[in-house]
Scaffold this motif. Sequence first.
Motif, mmCIF file in Angstrom:
data_model
loop_
_atom_site.group_PDB
_atom_site.id
_atom_site.type_symbol
_atom_site.label_atom_id
_atom_site.label_comp_id
_atom_site.label_asym_id
_atom_site.label_seq_id
_atom_site.Cartn_x
_atom_site.Cartn_y
_atom_site.Cartn_z
ATOM 1 N N PHE A 109 0.828 -1.209 0.000
ATOM 2 C CA PHE A 109 0.000 0.000 0.000
ATOM 3 C C PHE A 109 0.864 1.261 0.000
ATOM 4 N N LEU A 110 1.967 1.235 0.734
ATOM 5 C CA LEU A 110 2.823 2.419 0.848
ATOM 6 C C LEU A 110 3.651 2.657 -0.408
ATOM 7 N N GLY A 111 3.899 1.608 -1.179
ATOM 8 C CA GLY A 111 4.578 1.773 -2.458
ATOM 9 C C GLY A 111 6.091 1.842 -2.351
ATOM 10 N N VAL A 112 6.737 1.911 -3.508
ATOM 11 C CA VAL A 112 8.196 1.893 -3.578
ATOM 12 C C VAL A 112 8.807 3.204 -3.111
ATOM 13 N N ALA A 113 7.993 4.257 -2.999
ATOM 14 C CA ALA A 113 8.533 5.546 -2.546
ATOM 15 C C ALA A 113 9.020 5.474 -1.106
ATOM 16 N N MET A 114 8.473 4.544 -0.331
ATOM 17 C CA MET A 114 8.947 4.360 1.040
ATOM 18 C C MET A 114 10.086 3.349 1.027
ATOM 19 N N SER A 115 11.276 3.819 1.351
ATOM 20 C CA SER A 115 12.456 2.957 1.337
ATOM 21 C C SER A 115 12.402 1.953 2.480
ATOM 22 N N VAL A 116 13.300 0.980 2.425
ATOM 23 C CA VAL A 116 13.366 -0.040 3.473
ATOM 24 C C VAL A 116 13.665 0.605 4.823
ATOM 25 N N LYS A 117 14.576 1.569 4.831
ATOM 26 C CA LYS A 117 14.934 2.233 6.090
ATOM 27 C C LYS A 117 13.748 3.011 6.650
ATOM 28 N N MET A 118 12.996 3.680 5.788
ATOM 29 C CA MET A 118 11.816 4.419 6.239
ATOM 30 C C MET A 118 10.757 3.462 6.771
ATOM 31 N N TRP A 119 10.556 2.354 6.074
ATOM 32 C CA TRP A 119 9.583 1.354 6.501
ATOM 33 C C TRP A 119 9.935 0.804 7.883
ATOM 34 N N GLU A 120 11.196 0.485 8.086
ATOM 35 C CA GLU A 120 11.632 -0.052 9.377
ATOM 36 C C GLU A 120 11.442 0.978 10.490
ATOM 37 N N ALA A 121 11.722 2.253 10.191
ATOM 38 C CA ALA A 121 11.552 3.299 11.199
ATOM 39 C C ALA A 121 10.079 3.475 11.566
ATOM 40 N N THR A 122 9.193 3.414 10.572
ATOM 41 C CA THR A 122 7.761 3.565 10.833
ATOM 42 C C THR A 122 7.229 2.412 11.671
ATOM 43 N N VAL A 123 7.603 1.192 11.303
ATOM 44 C CA VAL A 123 7.131 0.016 12.041
ATOM 45 C C VAL A 123 7.680 0.016 13.467
ATOM 46 N N LYS A 124 8.950 0.367 13.613
ATOM 47 C CA LYS A 124 9.558 0.402 14.950
ATOM 48 C C LYS A 124 8.837 1.397 15.846
ATOM 49 N N HIS A 125 8.511 2.559 15.294
ATOM 50 C CA HIS A 125 7.784 3.569 16.071
ATOM 51 C C HIS A 125 6.387 3.071 16.420
ATOM 52 N N ALA A 126 5.709 2.449 15.462
ATOM 53 C CA ALA A 126 4.349 1.960 15.706
ATOM 54 C C ALA A 126 4.325 0.899 16.798
ATOM 55 N N LYS A 127 5.347 0.063 16.863
ATOM 56 C CA LYS A 127 5.382 -1.028 17.840
ATOM 57 C C LYS A 127 5.586 -0.539 19.271
ATOM 58 N N THR A 128 5.954 0.727 19.441
ATOM 59 C CA THR A 128 6.078 1.270 20.797
ATOM 60 C C THR A 128 4.728 1.692 21.364
ATOM 61 N N CYS A 129 3.675 1.529 20.592
ATOM 62 C CA CYS A 129 2.333 1.926 21.016
ATOM 63 C C CYS A 129 1.903 1.124 22.247
ATOM 64 N N GLU A 130 1.275 1.795 23.195
ATOM 65 C CA GLU A 130 0.759 1.136 24.388
ATOM 66 C C GLU A 130 -0.601 0.517 24.063
ATOM 67 N N LEU A 131 -0.723 -0.795 24.268
ATOM 68 C CA LEU A 131 -1.921 -1.523 23.848
ATOM 69 C C LEU A 131 -3.040 -1.480 24.875
ATOM 70 N N GLY A 132 -2.717 -1.218 26.131
ATOM 71 C CA GLY A 132 -3.754 -1.185 27.152
ATOM 72 C C GLY A 132 -4.209 -2.580 27.547
ATOM 73 N N SER A 133 -5.329 -2.659 28.269
ATOM 74 C CA SER A 133 -5.811 -3.946 28.795
ATOM 75 C C SER A 133 -7.074 -4.441 28.102
ATOM 76 N N LYS A 134 -7.533 -3.730 27.093
ATOM 77 C CA LYS A 134 -8.772 -4.137 26.420
ATOM 78 C C LYS A 134 -8.543 -5.408 25.603
ATOM 79 N N LEU A 135 -9.512 -6.327 25.677
ATOM 80 C CA LEU A 135 -9.474 -7.567 24.904
ATOM 81 C C LEU A 135 -10.713 -7.655 24.017
ATOM 82 N N TYR A 136 -10.597 -8.450 22.958
ATOM 83 C CA TYR A 136 -11.696 -8.636 22.005
ATOM 84 C C TYR A 136 -11.987 -10.130 21.892
ATOM 85 N N LEU A 137 -13.276 -10.468 21.877
ATOM 86 C CA LEU A 137 -13.704 -11.864 21.852
ATOM 87 C C LEU A 137 -14.211 -12.239 20.467
#
Length: 438
Positions: free
Chosen positions: A288-316
């Motif tokens: 979806f992001l396309g070739v304009a997003m380099s590998v280094k940019m992709w890794e930086a975006t994913v790394k930042h996203a993974k620091t998100c606090e998920l909280g305690s909510k669960l889904y059934l």
Amino acid sequence: MASKRPFSATDSCMDQRIEKKRPRQIIGEVVMVNSLRHLSKALEPLLRRVVNEEVDRCLIRYSRSLTRASSLKIQALEPSSFQLYFVNNLPSTIFTGSKITDVESQPLRIAVEVGGEDPSLLPISALLKIEIVVLDGEFASGDREDWTAEEFNASIVKERSGKRPLLHGEMNVVLRHCAATIGDLEFTDNSSWIRSRKFRLGARIVSGSDRDKFPRIREAITEPFVVKDHRGELYKKHYPPMLNDEVWRLEKIGKEGVFHRKLSDHNIKTVQEFLQLYTIDPQKLRTFLGVAMSVKMWEATVKHAKTCELGSKLYLFRGPNFLLFLNPICEVVRAMIGEQIYSSRDLHNIPQDYLKNLRRQAFDNWASLQDFEGNLRESLLLTQGNEGSEFLVGKSLLQSSYEFLSGQLESQDWDSNSDNHQFNISARIEGNFHCNFG
């Protein structure tokens, strides 16, 4: 022999003119000399006064330099280990008009470090006034800690011409019991106009307080930071990002930029939706992001996203013979398949293709999943022991599931036979089953 030029009447006239002009020239020269003498006599007192003032000024400057040099020698001979310091750290970027806080949004605090000095030299009851100032970001670079008071004062940054003072708010605090808290304080201008493009905050003892009664207390400084205009906060990235943050809050995704528009076109508008698709199909998200997003940019975006606090909510997510509990980014945290119960650490025992398919179904039907707060007695799930304790753990999980289903899903079917959903769950609670908790 060359003949002499014959005397003419014209030459006689020129000699007469010269003879007539000589007395006038002599008189003019005499007048000029007398004028210069009178002028020099008139200027002499003025010149003497100017020279005397310059000599006095040079002598005063020289005596001050001698005094400063001697005081520096005394300081070198008698160093002090007392030093102010900022207890907490500032963020790397601060915005104008916003309250200055530390990286955890807590008020700044200042304290006195005693070092090797005798603490009795600085009684905790002493009330010392502290002034907060702005310093050039290049001051004390290279972890230098041996500056003098004169060097500190020379590095203080003042406001630009025609601008308000750089700091607004509580710039003076009182040190009580060797500590102080800074209240409301904010910047009024950015740091882009100085060479280093960065500021530091500094703290020093105010002249006239009790500082003359104690050894010198060295000034405190923060790490360098950038100050940006308040309008830049509208585009500020969040550290860490929140689940409901718009997706452009992630690194390398600019607001209303190319990547932001591409994700919006595929209905990915929040950080949670970004992480959900990354969990289910990371390659699809990358496409979806396309070739304009380099590998280094992709890794930086994913790394930042993974620091998100998920909280305690669960889904059934439930089906004819399974029950899945998922976190907000579509990761399975526990499951019951048939009569087998799996904790988060036992999910690898489930065939991964089967589990991936169930997770994909949950993602496709995310809007219909039931959500609730809680961890389903996680402490019991982590209990290890004999077979009896394992039975209680499994029973606790199923009992929690049953209570939840009875309270929130009583109008829905557990399986295709709605009349038997309570019996089926109760049978699993009271019946024989195997708990796989390793």
